[in-house]
Motif scaffolding. Structure first.
Motif, mmCIF file in Angstrom:
data_model
loop_
_atom_site.group_PDB
_atom_site.id
_atom_site.type_symbol
_atom_site.label_atom_id
_atom_site.label_comp_id
_atom_site.label_asym_id
_atom_site.label_seq_id
_atom_site.Cartn_x
_atom_site.Cartn_y
_atom_site.Cartn_z
ATOM 1 N N TYR A 74 20.237 73.799 134.575
ATOM 2 C CA TYR A 74 19.377 73.912 135.759
ATOM 3 C C TYR A 74 19.486 72.730 136.720
ATOM 4 C CZ TYR A 74 17.264 78.046 133.723
ATOM 5 O OH TYR A 74 17.071 79.300 133.210
ATOM 6 N N GLU A 115 13.895 78.548 136.010
ATOM 7 C CA GLU A 115 14.476 79.749 136.609
ATOM 8 C C GLU A 115 13.701 80.136 137.874
ATOM 9 O OE1 GLU A 115 17.445 82.413 136.893
ATOM 10 O OE2 GLU A 115 17.258 81.034 135.185
ATOM 11 N N LYS A 160 14.584 77.675 140.596
ATOM 12 C CA LYS A 160 15.965 77.835 141.065
ATOM 13 C C LYS A 160 16.161 79.094 141.902
ATOM 14 C CE LYS A 160 20.734 77.971 139.348
ATOM 15 N NZ LYS A 160 21.593 77.925 138.129
ATOM 16 N N THR A 161 15.559 80.190 141.493
ATOM 17 C CA THR A 161 15.850 81.476 142.119
ATOM 18 C C THR A 161 14.681 82.074 142.896
ATOM 19 O OG1 THR A 161 15.174 82.777 140.183
ATOM 20 C CG2 THR A 161 17.452 81.970 140.239
ATOM 21 N N GLY A 191 12.810 85.795 136.276
ATOM 22 C CA GLY A 191 14.047 85.913 135.512
ATOM 23 C C GLY A 191 13.857 85.637 134.042
#
Length: 298
Positions: free
Chosen positions: A208, A258, A261-262, A266
């Motif tokens: 990450y 997650e 990051k996105t 997720g």
């Protein structure tokens, strides 16, 4: 803002930029993590001045201080915590060889571990500087059952503990060496200091990168690889007895990472990353997402 000009571990002034990370919890600002060129120790620099750090904990989503159960991730955090509280106390009993004793929980948060110790017959004292966390503690538990102090260094009555625990606390402490010295002086001879910290050399941290939730800038000031932690504590008068995994941490941290990051949870991808992190760490015994270090006072 405060610049860290010399390495806490080895004293070198040679450093380089390692990552730029975002504070996803409170300010949404970016902060730099530097790396010592000599020993590899990582630290947040520049960081807020000590008197300003408190404002970066003012968020309901900061679960260790607010105790919120809103959202799936925080619900899973509470489930894991309820399971691990008694395991933590069993760990203390195993390494001290005591069924009951005198224990200090440094960075008591909202008091869950203190309460577990007290209910199992330990003479338990806590230190928690954050007033919001102490308020939650007062609402949830009967803190008349055990004293909760606000500052380790200012207290003169801290002595003769069989064990001191610091569960994900040392990474937050500005005056780290002074605090460790105070804690050491508060222990009986050969008593145990049990420390848990995130590990930036874990697989999930590598995956990450700047989105790894356990960097948690600027609340996390120090980022301890196992070799850094072992060297620091040896220099401070402790012997490493055992390194142990916190296997749930990789899943919780990966879910947050997650999302950072996105922008989406997720969950399946995060679960796979957390599982893979634990499987890889099993091979070395030292690369778990978060680790417990059992130290003995020399």
């Amino acid at each position: 803002m405060k610049e860290i000009t010399t390495c806490l571990i080895c004293g070198s002034a040679e450093q380089e930029l390692f990552l730029v990370c975002k504070d996803h919890t409170v300010s949404q600002k970016e902060f730099q993590i530097k790396r010592c060129k000599s020993c590899g120790f990582k630290f947040t620099s520049p960081r807020p001045n000590d008197e300003d750090l408190g404002q970066y904990y003012k968020a309901e989503s900061y679960v260790s201080h607010s105790d919120t159960k809103k959202g799936l991730i925080n619900t899973l955090y509470h489930w894991a915590r309820s399971y691990t509280l008694i395991k933590k106390l069993q760990l203390v009993m195993h390494y001290t060889g005591l069924k009951k004793g005198r224990i200090l929980d440094y960075g008591a948060g909202t008091g869950a571990f203190l309460d577990t110790c007290k209910k199992n017959g330990w003479d338990a004292i806590g230190i928690e500087p954050d007033p919001d966390a102490r308020k939650v503690m007062a609402e949830k538990f009967s803190i008349s059952s055990y004293p909760v102090l606000t500052d380790a260094i200012a207290q003169k009555a801290l002595y003769d503990f069989d064990a001191i625990t610091a569960w994900h606390v040392l990474e937050h402490v500005p005056d780290l060496k002074e605090t460790i010295t105070t804690l050491r002086n508060s222990l009986k001879e050969k008593a145990k200091l049990i420390v848990a910290v995130p590990n930036p050399t874990s697989y999930d941290a590598i995956v990450y990168k700047e989105s790894w939730a356990a960097y948690d800038v600027p609340r996390h000031l120090w980022h301890f690889a196992p070799a850094n932690m072992e060297r620091l504590m040896k220099d401070m008068g402790f012997k490493l007895i055992k390194t142990l995994p916190m296997v749930f941490a990789s899943y919780y941290v990966s879910m947050l990472s997650e999302q950072y990051k996105t922008g989406s949870k997720g969950l399946l991808k995060a679960f796979w990353t957390g599982l893979k992190s634990n499987l890889k760490a099993n091979k070395t015994g030292k690369e778990f997402s978060s680790q417990i270090y059992v130290f003995q006072k020399l």
